[in-house]
Design a protein around this motif. Structure first.
Motif, short mmCIF file in Angstrom:
data_model
loop_
_atom_site.label_atom_id
_atom_site.label_comp_id
_atom_site.label_asym_id
_atom_site.label_seq_id
_atom_site.Cartn_x
_atom_site.Cartn_y
_atom_site.Cartn_z
N GLU A 165 1.61 6.38 7.42
CA GLU A 165 0.22 6.00 7.60
C GLU A 165 -0.25 6.60 8.91
O GLU A 165 0.50 6.60 9.88
CB GLU A 165 0.13 4.47 7.68
CG GLU A 165 -1.26 3.96 7.93
CD GLU A 165 -1.28 2.45 7.99
OE1 GLU A 165 -1.14 1.90 9.10
OE2 GLU A 165 -1.43 1.84 6.94
N PRO A 192 0.81 -1.23 0.00
CA PRO A 192 0.00 0.00 0.00
C PRO A 192 0.84 1.28 0.00
O PRO A 192 0.49 2.27 -0.64
CB PRO A 192 -0.82 -0.11 1.28
CG PRO A 192 -0.89 -1.58 1.55
CD PRO A 192 0.43 -2.13 1.09
N ASN A 246 2.60 1.50 -3.54
CA ASN A 246 1.63 1.91 -4.55
C ASN A 246 1.31 3.39 -4.46
O ASN A 246 0.95 4.02 -5.45
CB ASN A 246 0.36 1.06 -4.42
CG ASN A 246 -0.61 1.32 -5.53
OD1 ASN A 246 -1.72 1.78 -5.28
ND2 ASN A 246 -0.22 1.02 -6.75
N HIS A 247 1.45 3.95 -3.29
CA HIS A 247 1.23 5.40 -3.14
C HIS A 247 2.37 6.19 -3.77
O HIS A 247 2.15 7.27 -4.33
CB HIS A 247 1.08 5.75 -1.67
CG HIS A 247 0.47 7.08 -1.44
ND1 HIS A 247 -0.88 7.31 -1.58
CD2 HIS A 247 1.02 8.26 -1.10
CE1 HIS A 247 -1.12 8.58 -1.34
NE2 HIS A 247 0.00 9.17 -1.04
#
Length: 120
Positions: free
Chosen positions: A84, A24, A27-28
């Motif tokens: 995050e 995740p 992919n950012h």
């Protein structure tokens, strides 16, 4: 009553399951990758000299940084630093821990400077 103390670890990612766990974040930074293409993409980036580091809070990744050495391994370019939201730490604290950890790591490897492109 036993109180569990959370553990923070700053580590270089080296094995497939670490990269898949960090997908995740990857992919950012790299919008074009998918879970299916992630490991091939990482392999290509590593051949180009990129390294990837994660800050773990216990077993959960809370930040990822990708770096590339340049200028005959004297300067490090931080291409992306992604965090995050974390209920335990502020975003600014996480970024500071990652940048401080990266700076300590690169200076121990002989780098003179670190340049950061993207903080997300």
């Amino acid at each position: 009553m036993i109180m569990k103390v959370p553990v923070e670890n700053f580590v270089e990612l080296n094995v497939s399951h670490q990269f898949l766990q960090s997908f995740p974040f990857l992919n950012h930074i790299y919008k074009e990758i998918t879970l299916d293409t992630c490991l091939d993409f990482i392999s290509t980036k590593q051949k180009q000299g990129y390294q990837f580091f994660a800050l773990y809070h216990d077993t959960h990744i809370v930040a990822l940084a990708s770096i590339n050495w340049c200028m005959k391994r004297k300067n490090v370019y931080v291409q992306g630093l992604i965090t995050e939201p974390c209920s335990v730490f502020s975003d600014q604290y996480i970024k500071k821990v990652v940048l401080d950890s990266l700076y300590e790591w690169i200076t121990n490897k002989g780098a003179d400077s670190m340049q950061v492109e993207c903080l997300v």
